[in-house]
Design a protein around this motif. Sequence first.
Motif, PDB file in Angstrom:
ATOM      1  N   SER A 130      -9.344  72.672 -33.521  1.00  0.00           N
ATOM      2  CA  SER A 130      -8.165  72.496 -32.670  1.00  0.00           C
ATOM      3  C   SER A 130      -8.435  71.449 -31.607  1.00  0.00           C
ATOM      4  O   SER A 130      -9.540  71.341 -31.091  1.00  0.00           O
ATOM      5  CB  SER A 130      -7.805  73.810 -31.986  1.00  0.00           C
ATOM      6  N   GLY A 131      -7.417  70.681 -31.271  1.00  0.00           N
ATOM      7  CA  GLY A 131      -7.570  69.701 -30.204  1.00  0.00           C
ATOM      8  C   GLY A 131      -6.432  68.715 -30.184  1.00  0.00           C
ATOM      9  O   GLY A 131      -5.336  69.002 -30.685  1.00  0.00           O
ATOM     10  N   TRP A 132      -6.701  67.564 -29.596  1.00  0.00           N
ATOM     11  CA  TRP A 132      -5.680  66.564 -29.339  1.00  0.00           C
ATOM     12  C   TRP A 132      -6.250  65.179 -29.592  1.00  0.00           C
ATOM     13  O   TRP A 132      -7.389  64.907 -29.215  1.00  0.00           O
ATOM     14  CB  TRP A 132      -5.237  66.624 -27.869  1.00  0.00           C
ATOM     15  N   VAL A 133      -5.451  64.298 -30.175  1.00  0.00           N
ATOM     16  CA  VAL A 133      -5.841  62.889 -30.263  1.00  0.00           C
ATOM     17  C   VAL A 133      -5.029  62.131 -29.218  1.00  0.00           C
ATOM     18  O   VAL A 133      -3.838  62.399 -29.038  1.00  0.00           O
ATOM     19  CB  VAL A 133      -5.655  62.339 -31.693  1.00  0.00           C
ATOM     20  N   TRP A 134      -5.699  61.211 -28.523  1.00  0.00           N
ATOM     21  CA  TRP A 134      -5.080  60.535 -27.376  1.00  0.00           C
ATOM     22  C   TRP A 134      -5.222  59.024 -27.459  1.00  0.00           C
ATOM     23  O   TRP A 134      -6.264  58.514 -27.884  1.00  0.00           O
ATOM     24  CB  TRP A 134      -5.771  60.956 -26.073  1.00  0.00           C
ATOM     25  N   LEU A 162      -2.020  58.172 -22.153  1.00  0.00           N
ATOM     26  CA  LEU A 162      -0.725  57.522 -22.377  1.00  0.00           C
ATOM     27  C   LEU A 162       0.120  58.213 -23.445  1.00  0.00           C
ATOM     28  O   LEU A 162       1.333  58.306 -23.319  1.00  0.00           O
ATOM     29  CB  LEU A 162      -0.949  56.068 -22.813  1.00  0.00           C
ATOM     30  N   LEU A 163      -0.522  58.633 -24.526  1.00  0.00           N
ATOM     31  CA  LEU A 163       0.186  59.157 -25.700  1.00  0.00           C
ATOM     32  C   LEU A 163      -0.720  60.188 -26.354  1.00  0.00           C
ATOM     33  O   LEU A 163      -1.941  60.001 -26.408  1.00  0.00           O
ATOM     34  CB  LEU A 163       0.435  57.998 -26.680  1.00  0.00           C
ATOM     35  N   THR A 164      -0.117  61.262 -26.863  1.00  0.00           N
ATOM     36  CA  THR A 164      -0.960  62.264 -27.510  1.00  0.00           C
ATOM     37  C   THR A 164      -0.262  62.903 -28.701  1.00  0.00           C
ATOM     38  O   THR A 164       0.970  62.947 -28.764  1.00  0.00           O
ATOM     39  CB  THR A 164      -1.385  63.368 -26.511  1.00  0.00           C
ATOM     40  N   MET A 165      -1.063  63.365 -29.655  1.00  0.00           N
ATOM     41  CA  MET A 165      -0.574  64.222 -30.730  1.00  0.00           C
ATOM     42  C   MET A 165      -1.432  65.482 -30.739  1.00  0.00           C
ATOM     43  O   MET A 165      -2.658  65.423 -30.652  1.00  0.00           O
ATOM     44  CB  MET A 165      -0.626  63.499 -32.077  1.00  0.00           C
TER      45      MET A 165
END
Length: 203
Positions: A130-134, A162-165
């Motif tokens: 689990s996590g986030w790409v930035w 700035l932007l994340t998924m």
Amino acid sequence: MKQTMPIDGKFELMIYSYSPDELAPAISAETIGYHHGKHLLTYVNNLNAMLPGSPQEGKSLEEIVLNAQGGMLNNAGQILNHNMYFEQFRAPVENNVPTGRLALVIDHDFGSFEAFKEAFVKAGATLFGSGWVWLSANAEGKLVITQEPNAANPIQKGLRPLLTMDVWEHAYYLDYQNRRPDHLNALWQIIDWDVVAARYDEV
Ligand code: MN
């Protein structure tokens, strides 16, 4: 980055600017309902319950992410991550491309918008667990893609996010099951690049 302050000692559930059925098929109304109305609300309630009497009481969300530990850090990080995530969408747009100075910097730092999207989705697809790409800017304004585990946020590395998924399964499993890359590729249609460009231009 703008500081998110508590109101009367509490953080509030963020309000997004679209209607919940507008983001389909990238994100269904059902997923928005669980993700925003259940998962994010739980993080908000958890953090608010931990704040009274703690050293972080009255601090901004960003300060809490930079200074807290354990459960308080995890819940604050997830609120900050989800606030930025839900703020950056709009109804699907064909040929949706970045705007402003950010568009030029993406071309400069990644070669092209297509090359950037490919690198970003690859980072999201290969993030284990689990996590986030930035996408973030470093101190020199150069763009970097990072994988952040669990509730981590790039501000902990001195970066400007700035932007994340979101690649936690709760972000896509109802709509895409195990097809995480398909979900990530679909999100490009609903990115509000004006929001992302404003984050880049913010001093
Ligand atoms: Mn999430």
